[in-house]
Design an enzyme around this catalytic site. Structure first.
Site, PDB file in Angstrom:
ATOM      1  N   GLY A  44    -112.447  30.981 -39.317  1.00  0.00           N
ATOM      2  CA  GLY A  44    -113.741  31.323 -39.734  1.00  0.00           C
ATOM      3  C   GLY A  44    -113.844  31.419 -41.334  1.00  0.00           C
ATOM      4  CD  GLU A  60    -114.979  28.973 -43.420  1.00  0.00           C
ATOM      5  OE1 GLU A  60    -113.797  28.600 -43.121  1.00  0.00           O
ATOM      6  OE2 GLU A  60    -115.427  29.228 -44.392  1.00  0.00           O
ATOM      7  CD  GLU A  64    -110.299  28.629 -41.539  1.00  0.00           C
ATOM      8  OE1 GLU A  64    -110.428  29.313 -42.498  1.00  0.00           O
ATOM      9  OE2 GLU A  64    -110.601  28.903 -40.433  1.00  0.00           O
ATOM     10  N   PRO A  81    -117.712  49.294 -40.434  1.00  0.00           N
ATOM     11  CG  PRO A  81    -119.063  51.194 -41.207  1.00  0.00           C
ATOM     12  CD  PRO A  81    -118.449  50.645 -39.930  1.00  0.00           C
ATOM     13  CD  GLU A 114     -99.784  26.687 -41.605  1.00  0.00           C
ATOM     14  OE1 GLU A 114     -99.287  26.990 -40.445  1.00  0.00           O
ATOM     15  OE2 GLU A 114     -99.128  26.820 -42.733  1.00  0.00           O
ATOM     16  CD  GLU A 116     -98.666  26.635 -32.727  1.00  0.00           C
ATOM     17  OE1 GLU A 116     -98.300  27.262 -31.887  1.00  0.00           O
ATOM     18  OE2 GLU A 116     -98.259  26.569 -33.665  1.00  0.00           O
TER      19      GLU A 116
END
Lengths: 229, 229
Positions: A44, A60, A64, A81, A114, A116
């Site tokens: 993300g 994304e 990624e 927050p 990267e 998996e």
DNA sequence: TATATTTGTGTCAAATTAACGCAAAATAAA
DNA sequence: TTTATTTTGCGTTAATTTGACACAAATATA
């Protein structure tokens, strides 16, 4: 209106995949930057100015993990927050599914990337509040297979009936009666039985291949379906 | 991380109320400022820096309508790039319910305020994409009453059975068999029948009052319930 | 007092579900 | 080659659930 707000908007993706050998799995990435550098997290990132939330997720995921999703729906928006240690970030989480063929493919090329796959019963520690997001997603998957044939998205386009059966009993985490299950599924009228036999895998009588009929499914959705197993 | 994003975060509330006379209604406010000044819109506004999304909804509802909600859950997040004419704003929409007594109360004091209840079958034109948000909310309410006893939140704590029946048939927009409906509801085991009679309203044999048993309901949620009417 | 209206309680046939039996077609073991 | 073992296909049957109604009791209204 004065601009006093300083809240970032991100998206996260919970992508499910399935195979008989590896069970129900989700896609994680190893973070390259702080915070949580080196830790596993959901794929993300921040939404760009002119893209929709869905586009942001798809972008994304491509960046990624290199994966293109087969099914995508919004899951929930997380906005406590302090969920991001940097500055306030609200994250719109999306629930995604890739079918079995793509799931297998990434597994083969995992070393370089990267990204998996992790079985949902054997997950590593996660950064941010991603563990919580994941719980919501798994809950959604579990409940969704009961009233939408979403399970079919996890399989290949053509599959042996036992794969579907196996998927359901894995997700529901209990044995299901093979014969009654088949009767119920077939009565929905959204599966077509093919003449072709499934490729053999071990002992036993070979079964036919089945395939999902999208049109019949859409017709069903209008009336509303309940599929209690 | 560089801050390049310039997206605002807002919340909107779709609050449902119900009475036999006025049917299923939602709460709207008349906008005091541009854009869409003078038009009707969902209550809501921008999230403050240190408050949660839920708190933001509750605050805005109090400020704009004076109402305190009985039930609140997140509905969906709307994030299309141009849904706000000012600058990009994503809105986390919340789905709320007030019970009948509060619904009546606001109706009485409506004149002074800029908030008003509208029957969902007779809605005015709305600003922003609020009409679309509303559709999602109504759809949610319709489907939710089928698998969660959310309908009870719309009634008073103690109610005549016919009120429940009336609510369901209004929401589902079709007649339901009173006798079968009662059998099904009672079998869920979440209603207690009181000795007291309901206050008379017109002709007919007076019926008992019923009340919702929250504990029994929570027990039921764990097992999962389906309540097909 | 008669009538209309609303509530409470059933009945019963049809449809659905849950539990299980067993033969056929393949592989694996003897 | 013969005999298990495993897996698939196709049932049966009792129990449960559903859907469509019947009818009496308690009240307001004409």
């Amino acid at each position: 209106m004065k601009r006093t707000q300083n809240i970032s908007v991100a998206v996260d993706a919970i992508v499910f995949g399935y195979s008989k050998e590896n069970g129900v799995s989700i896609l994680l990435i190893k973070r390259k930057y702080a915070p949580f550098k080196g830790k596993w997290a959901l794929p993300g990132g921040f939404v760009e100015e002119k893209e929709s939330l869905e586009k942001a997720v798809e972008r994304e995921l491509k960046e990624e993990t290199g994966i293109k999703i087969d099914y995508l729906e919004q899951l929930y928006t997380f906005g406590k927050p302090n969920r991001d240690p940097r500055n306030r970030t609200i994250s719109v989480a999306y629930f995604g599914i890739v079918n079995a063929s793509k799931f297998q493919k990434l597994q083969a090329s995992t070393d370089a990337s990267e990204a998996e796959w992790f079985n949902i019963k054997d997950l590593p520690a996660l950064g941010f509040d991603h563990r919580q997001i994941l719980s919501v997603a798994i809950e959604r998957l579990r409940s969704k297979i009961k009233y939408e044939p979403i399970g079919f998205e996890l399989l290949n386009q053509r599959f042996a009936f036992s794969e579907l059966e196996n998927l359901y009993s894995t997700l529901l985490d209990r044995p299901i009666d093979r014969r009654n299950f088949k009767k119920k599924v077939m009565k929905l009228g959204i599966l077509e039985e093919l003449d072709e036999k499934a490729p053999k895998s071990g002992a036993g009588r070979p079964g036919n291949l089945f395939q999902f009929n999208k049109n019949a499914y859409d017709r069903l959705l209008i009336d509303g379906m309940h599929f209690e197993i």
